[in-house]
Design an enzyme around this catalytic site. Structure first.
Site, PDB file in Angstrom:
ATOM      1  CB  SER A 167      -0.942  -0.043   1.202  1.00 11.79           C
ATOM      2  OG  SER A 167      -1.985   0.893   1.049  1.00 11.79           O
ATOM      3  CD  GLU A 222      -2.504  -3.320  -3.751  1.00  7.67           C
ATOM      4  OE1 GLU A 222      -3.697  -3.498  -3.446  1.00  7.67           O
ATOM      5  OE2 GLU A 222      -1.765  -2.538  -3.132  1.00  7.67           O
ATOM      6  CG  HIS A 259      -5.171  -2.714   0.144  1.00 10.12           C
ATOM      7  ND1 HIS A 259      -4.382  -2.465  -0.945  1.00 10.12           N
ATOM      8  CD2 HIS A 259      -4.871  -1.742   1.039  1.00 10.12           C
ATOM      9  CE1 HIS A 259      -3.653  -1.381  -0.731  1.00 10.12           C
ATOM     10  NE2 HIS A 259      -3.920  -0.925   0.462  1.00 10.12           N
TER      11      HIS A 259
END
Lengths: 311, 335
Positions: B119, B224, B299
């Site tokens: 992230s 992602e 995630h």
């Protein structure tokens, strides 16, 4: 040398295009036509203005074709974007900027259409206009502002916090000082979205204006950090922060306001800058020419143009 | 603006062994629930690892875990400390890109060690990898650590085993109501072998036009994201495309994007939206390199660990009406 398009005259034909999303309805499009007529111009609706392709007004090629047709047509004098949303960035690789450069004319839009304006500004070296997407015009003040700006070949009046705002004439200096340079700017996310591409705005010695809507403080911070990491803040002359309606912490945990976050960077880099300038896409917003020389007095919240925007 | 990593030889950190110390840092946002870290600390101890908390790991300044200077200090300090063998972020969120100008690159070069997260941590992983050649690890953070056997398994394979990770498997499928998307959707079939690089799309976007911009040339790229509307994903992908970031990739792995259904995010919703699957499919069908979608690297609790910079093999083929996808991490990320 920056090309200045011709100022508009009564009866001029204006192409209404949807480079990003479509107007919400045929009624919204009809109202936009009425708005343009009210300005004394003749609206010409682009072929794919109302097309539907997911959230886009037609395919990337179709939207780009509408833009190219409008530029290429000798009978069209100006181009107004109808709606923001998303997708003008997807037309860029389908545009012929040398053709656009051969047919300089006024183009105006805001929000996501900042991508299109920024690209035309630097790829075709043409003055472009940040002003409301026509479907969002809902006040006579905007109609008057658009008409007077785009019909003027003299130096435009200075930009200061509008008397219509409350409290009247309020501005908030983030770092005092004066700056001069060529004016660029628009929606913050859209400008960040061109970074690393050949269409990106050049920040060196520029006065830049930023506006944003409906965004979280931490996202504004994230994209502004890109400018910082790229070294742009070291080279920028001054910043006029405009309208940021509906921007705030929203659902994030950020305690600092976007003003706090941006002010820290302004102080760190000693950038003359001020908040609350009437720049954006509200009824109080000024129509802003991109690509002409200007002076910013951040201490007193005043942005002055030093040359005309149109021929 | 591109910093080419091609000229930099790959530097592999030492593998993690029982008795090693792991530095826990918070370079981005603070933990939602501080106590959640206890689960991870317990797992670390079970593996014989000794967690050491950064000085500012529980600091909080709005959405940031303390001021930039303090967060950068914890990172630099753990790189400097010879006793610390790996650095793990407690959480992503926001703010790691703010630290890049404050990192001591010479210090990091002189003290190669495992650094892991995902992230927002992508900014650190990409920057460190490209600036120093160090293999960095896209994997769990300490507050989403080991909460699935799948994540646990790939963490061990990636940093506690000298052998290459090898072929990537899938989490155990649910018998009823399987998670969407399936893990092995093929947009463009093909075979490729190249170093692997990537991370969270938002962070890859954030570094565009900066000295830390991702170098995707001749690489297998993985991406992602989380809680982004499809049009927002499309905007980021378009930016990368306009910058030529897909022109010379050797393969593309689009991971599971949690909460990226139309209307699922809490911001920038748009009417008439389309699914990311359709956006990806339109853009990446008939692509010049193989493209797959759905692998669990994003995630959710189930997350593989991927070493940045090592050689991988991607096979995506249709055979007898079904799709056959093989992702093999052929080279170890540690030594």
């Amino acid at each position: 040398m920056t090309i200045k398009p011709h100022a508009l005259k009564k009866g001029d034909q204006i192409a209404l295009v949807s480079p990003a999303s479509r107007p919400h309805s045929a009624e919204a499009l009809a109202r936009a036509e009425a708005v343009v007529e009210k300005m004394g111009f003749k609206p010409i609706i682009a072929k794919h203005a109302l097309s539907i392709n997911g959230y886009l007004a037609g395919t990337d090629e179709e939207r780009a074709q509408d833009i190219m047709d409008a530029f290429s047509s000798d009978s069209i004098s100006g181009i107004f974007c109808l709606e923001g949303g998303f997708g003008s960035i997807k037309t860029l690789s389908h545009l012929d900027f040398s053709q656009i450069k051969k047919h300089p004319k006024i183009i105006m839009g805001s929000h996501e259409n900042t991508c299109l304006l920024t690209a035309i500004s630097n790829q075709a070296s043409m003055v472009v206009f940040h002003g409301p997407n026509i479907c969002s015009v809902d006040r006579v003040e905007s109609i008057a502002e658009i008409k007077s700006t785009l019909a003027s070949s003299t130096i435009l009046p200075p930009v200061t916090p509008s008397l219509g705002s409350f409290p009247a004439g309020f501005h908030h200096t983030s770092y005092p000082g004066n700056a001069q340079g060529t004016l660029i700017g628009g929606n913050l996310n859209a400008i960040a979205s061109l970074m690393g591409t050949k269409y990106s705005a050049h920040f060196n010695n520029k006065i830049i204006f930023f506006c944003e809507r409906d965004e979280r403080n931490d996202i504004i911070e994230r994209w502004f950090t890109s400018f910082y990491l790229a070294g742009h803040l070291k080279r920028i002359a001054g910043i006029a922060f405009g309208e940021f309606p509906d921007c705030g912490p929203k659902d994030s945990l950020s305690m600092k306001s976007y003003q706090d976050i941006l002010t820290e960077r302004m102080i760190e880099h000693k950038i003359p800058s001020t908040f609350n300038m009437p720049i954006g896409d509200s009824s109080l917003s000024r129509v802003m020419p991109i690509g002409i020389k200007a002076k910013l007095d951040a201490t007193n919240g005043k942005l002055e143009f030093t040359e005309s925007a149109l021929d | 603006m591109n910093t080419s990593s091609e000229s930099l030889p790959l530097v592999k950190p030492s593998l993690l062994k029982r008795g090693d110390k792991i530095g826990i840092v918070a370079p981005s946002s603070p933990s939602f629930e501080e106590g959640k870290l206890d689960f991870a600390l317990k797992r670390f101890s079970e593996l014989g690892l000794v967690p050491v908390l950064g000085e500012h790991v529980f600091d909080s300044l709005g959405d940031l875990a303390g001021c930039d200077k303090d967060r950068a200090h914890d990172l630099n300090r753990f790189f400097e400390d010879k006793e610390i063998k790996a650095i793990m972020a407690i959480r992503g969120g926001n703010g790691s890109a703010r630290l890049l100008a404050m990192l001591d690159w010479d210090l990091i070069r002189a003290n190669p060690k495992i650094i892991m997260g995902y992230s927002d941590i992508t900014a650190l992983l990409l920057a460190i990898h490209q600036k120093t050649g160090l293999v960095t690890f896209h994997g769990p953070t300490a507050s989403s650590f080991f909460e699935s056997p799948y994540t646990h398994e790939y963490f061990l394979k990636a940093v506690m085993d000298k052998n290459p990770i090898g072929e990537i498997g899938d989490p155990k499928p649910k018998e009823w109501g399987p998670d969407y998307p399936p893990t092995r959707i093929i947009f463009t079939p093909g075979r490729t072998e190249a170093p692997i690089i990537g991370g969270c799309l938002t962070l890859i976007k954030q570094l565009m036009g900066t000295p830390f911009e991702i170098d995707t040339r001749e690489k297998i790229l993985f991406i992602e994201d989380v809680s982004e509307e499809p049009h927002s994903i499309d905007r980021m992908i378009t930016q990368l495309d306009l910058a030529g970031k897909f022109d010379h990739i050797r393969g593309l792995i689009i991971g599971e994007c949690v909460g990226c259904k139309p209307g699922a995010s809490k911001r920038e919703r748009m009417t008439l939206n389309m699914s990311i699957e359709r956006i990806f499919q339109k853009r990446f069908s008939n692509f010049h390199a193989p493209v797959i979608y759905g692998m669990r690297l994003g995630h959710s609790n189930e997350k593989m660990t991927l070493p940045l910079g090592v050689k991988a093999r991607l096979i995506a083929e249709f055979s007898a009406g079904s799709s056959n996808v093989v992702l093999n991490i052929m080279e170890a990320g540690v030594c």
